[in-house]
Design a protein around this motif. Structure first.
Motif, PDB file in Angstrom:
ATOM      1  N   UNK A  23      11.094  -0.508  14.103  1.00 56.48           N
ATOM      2  CA  UNK A  23      12.912  -0.151  13.810  1.00 56.48           C
ATOM      3  C   UNK A  23      13.450   1.546  13.971  1.00 56.48           C
ATOM      4  N   UNK A  24      12.264   2.170  13.105  1.00 55.96           N
ATOM      5  CA  UNK A  24      12.264   4.049  13.244  1.00 55.96           C
ATOM      6  C   UNK A  24      10.920   4.273  14.455  1.00 55.96           C
ATOM      7  N   UNK A  25      10.255   3.692  14.536  1.00 56.68           N
ATOM      8  CA  UNK A  25       8.898   3.940  15.301  1.00 56.68           C
ATOM      9  C   UNK A  25       8.022   5.241  14.561  1.00 56.68           C
ATOM     10  N   UNK A  26       8.241   5.223  13.633  1.00 57.90           N
ATOM     11  CA  UNK A  26       7.502   6.758  12.820  1.00 57.90           C
ATOM     12  C   UNK A  26       6.356   5.492  12.471  1.00 57.90           C
ATOM     13  N   UNK A  27       5.103   6.565  12.680  1.00 57.95           N
ATOM     14  CA  UNK A  27       4.015   5.855  12.482  1.00 57.95           C
ATOM     15  C   UNK A  27       2.898   6.442  10.747  1.00 57.95           C
ATOM     16  N   UNK A  28       2.489   5.806  10.641  1.00 56.57           N
ATOM     17  CA  UNK A  28       1.795   5.868   9.264  1.00 56.57           C
ATOM     18  C   UNK A  28       0.589   4.937   8.569  1.00 56.57           C
ATOM     19  N   UNK A  29      -1.024   5.873   7.464  1.00 58.12           N
ATOM     20  CA  UNK A  29      -1.285   5.821   7.487  1.00 58.12           C
ATOM     21  C   UNK A  29      -2.481   4.351   7.144  1.00 58.12           C
ATOM     22  N   UNK A  30      -3.554   4.089   6.626  1.00 61.53           N
ATOM     23  CA  UNK A  30      -3.712   2.998   6.111  1.00 61.53           C
ATOM     24  C   UNK A  30      -5.007   2.959   5.877  1.00 61.53           C
ATOM     25  N   UNK A  31      -5.933   2.447   5.072  1.00 54.31           N
ATOM     26  CA  UNK A  31      -7.339   2.837   5.314  1.00 54.31           C
ATOM     27  C   UNK A  31      -7.842   1.441   5.433  1.00 54.31           C
ATOM     28  N   UNK A  32      -8.620   1.706   6.662  1.00 49.48           N
ATOM     29  CA  UNK A  32      -9.273   0.708   7.579  1.00 49.48           C
ATOM     30  C   UNK A  32     -10.717   0.240   7.070  1.00 49.48           C
ATOM     31  N   UNK A  66       1.051  -0.741  -0.030  1.00 51.66           N
ATOM     32  CA  UNK A  66       0.357   0.248   0.126  1.00 51.66           C
ATOM     33  C   UNK A  66       0.788   0.807   0.189  1.00 51.66           C
ATOM     34  N   UNK A  67       0.320   2.605  -0.126  1.00 51.21           N
ATOM     35  CA  UNK A  67       0.793   3.726  -0.276  1.00 51.21           C
ATOM     36  C   UNK A  67       0.454   4.545   1.276  1.00 51.21           C
ATOM     37  N   UNK A  68       1.939   4.548   1.953  1.00 45.23           N
ATOM     38  CA  UNK A  68       0.982   5.042   3.326  1.00 45.23           C
ATOM     39  C   UNK A  68       2.057   6.267   3.683  1.00 45.23           C
ATOM     40  N   UNK A  69       0.835   7.719   3.473  1.00 44.98           N
ATOM     41  CA  UNK A  69       1.031   8.547   3.845  1.00 44.98           C
ATOM     42  C   UNK A  69       2.106   8.739   5.814  1.00 44.98           C
ATOM     43  N   UNK A  70       2.838   9.454   5.802  1.00 37.57           N
ATOM     44  CA  UNK A  70       2.871   9.244   7.444  1.00 37.57           C
ATOM     45  C   UNK A  70       2.526   9.773   8.901  1.00 37.57           C
ATOM     46  N   UNK A  71       2.241   9.633   9.794  1.00 30.91           N
ATOM     47  CA  UNK A  71       1.347  10.649  11.126  1.00 30.91           C
ATOM     48  C   UNK A  71       1.895  10.512  11.951  1.00 30.91           C
ATOM     49  N   UNK A  72       3.187  10.835  11.909  1.00 32.07           N
ATOM     50  CA  UNK A  72       3.433  11.355  13.122  1.00 32.07           C
ATOM     51  C   UNK A  72       3.181  12.897  13.718  1.00 32.07           C
ATOM     52  N   UNK A  73       2.677  13.475  13.126  1.00 28.81           N
ATOM     53  CA  UNK A  73       2.846  14.944  13.348  1.00 28.81           C
ATOM     54  C   UNK A  73       1.815  15.555  12.773  1.00 28.81           C
ATOM     55  N   UNK A  74       1.294  14.812  11.713  1.00 26.06           N
ATOM     56  CA  UNK A  74      -0.184  15.338  10.751  1.00 26.06           C
ATOM     57  C   UNK A  74      -1.162  14.287  11.199  1.00 26.06           C
ATOM     58  N   UNK A  75      -2.527  15.019  10.825  1.00 27.31           N
ATOM     59  CA  UNK A  75      -3.757  13.981  10.401  1.00 27.31           C
ATOM     60  C   UNK A  75      -2.873  13.450   8.786  1.00 27.31           C
ATOM     61  N   UNK A  76      -4.215  11.968   8.988  1.00 23.98           N
ATOM     62  CA  UNK A  76      -3.751  11.546   7.975  1.00 23.98           C
ATOM     63  C   UNK A  76      -4.343  11.968   6.951  1.00 23.98           C
ATOM     64  N   UNK A  77      -4.253  11.960   5.583  1.00 24.02           N
ATOM     65  CA  UNK A  77      -4.651  12.648   4.354  1.00 24.02           C
ATOM     66  C   UNK A  77      -6.247  12.097   4.196  1.00 24.02           C
ATOM     67  N   UNK A  78      -8.025  13.019   3.818  1.00 23.60           N
ATOM     68  CA  UNK A  78      -8.607  12.396   4.494  1.00 23.60           C
ATOM     69  C   UNK A  78      -9.160  12.169   2.471  1.00 23.60           C
ATOM     70  N   UNK A  79      -8.261  12.493   1.524  1.00 25.97           N
ATOM     71  CA  UNK A  79      -7.926  12.413   0.291  1.00 25.97           C
ATOM     72  C   UNK A  79      -7.999  10.830  -0.520  1.00 25.97           C
TER      73      UNK A  79
END
Length: 122
Positions: free
Chosen positions: A66-75, A36-49
């Motif tokens: 490994x980095x602790x970074x968080x990412x968005x996915x479609x649930x 999937x294509x996953x936008x980051x969401x460490x400091x911003x809300x997930x894109x809604x488009x």
């Protein structure tokens, strides 16, 4: 001088099938059988488009261990994923939309569910 980066193709949204947009990473999720294509969401809300016709909801639910970074996915619960994607069950009723049967590129991140995501209700 170098030419400016090409803008995203018209009508292209987040969460589409790879290749991904500039602010997304290509990722595969353990146990999901797709990518999937996953936008980051460490400091911003997930894109809604989301892609046209998609009923699945973007949530900040994936994490790079490994980095602790968080990412968005479609649930998703049963369906509602973009065309060409499937709803891969991850924990309980919760699933995420992935594009199956694609060889992930060498640079694809391997993501898992974020530790605190199991309490999320849809």
């Amino acid at each position: 001088p170098p030419s400016p980066p090409a803008p995203p193709a018209p009508g292209k949204s987040h969460y589409e099938e790879p290749p991904c947009q500039a602010d997304e990473v290509e990722a595969e999720v353990q146990g999901a059988g797709g990518k999937l294509c996953a936008p980051r969401c460490d400091s911003a809300a997930c894109p809604t488009d989301v892609p046209a016709g998609t009923k699945a909801k973007p949530m900040c639910i994936l994490q790079d261990s490994s980095s602790g970074s968080k990412y968005c996915a479609l649930t998703c619960l049963i369906g509602g994923c973009p065309s060409g994607a499937k709803c891969a069950r991850m924990s309980g009723l919760l699933g995420i939309c992935v594009y199956p049967d694609q060889e992930a590129s060498a640079g694809a991140l391997k993501l898992g569910l974020a530790q605190d995501s199991t309490e999320i209700t849809i």
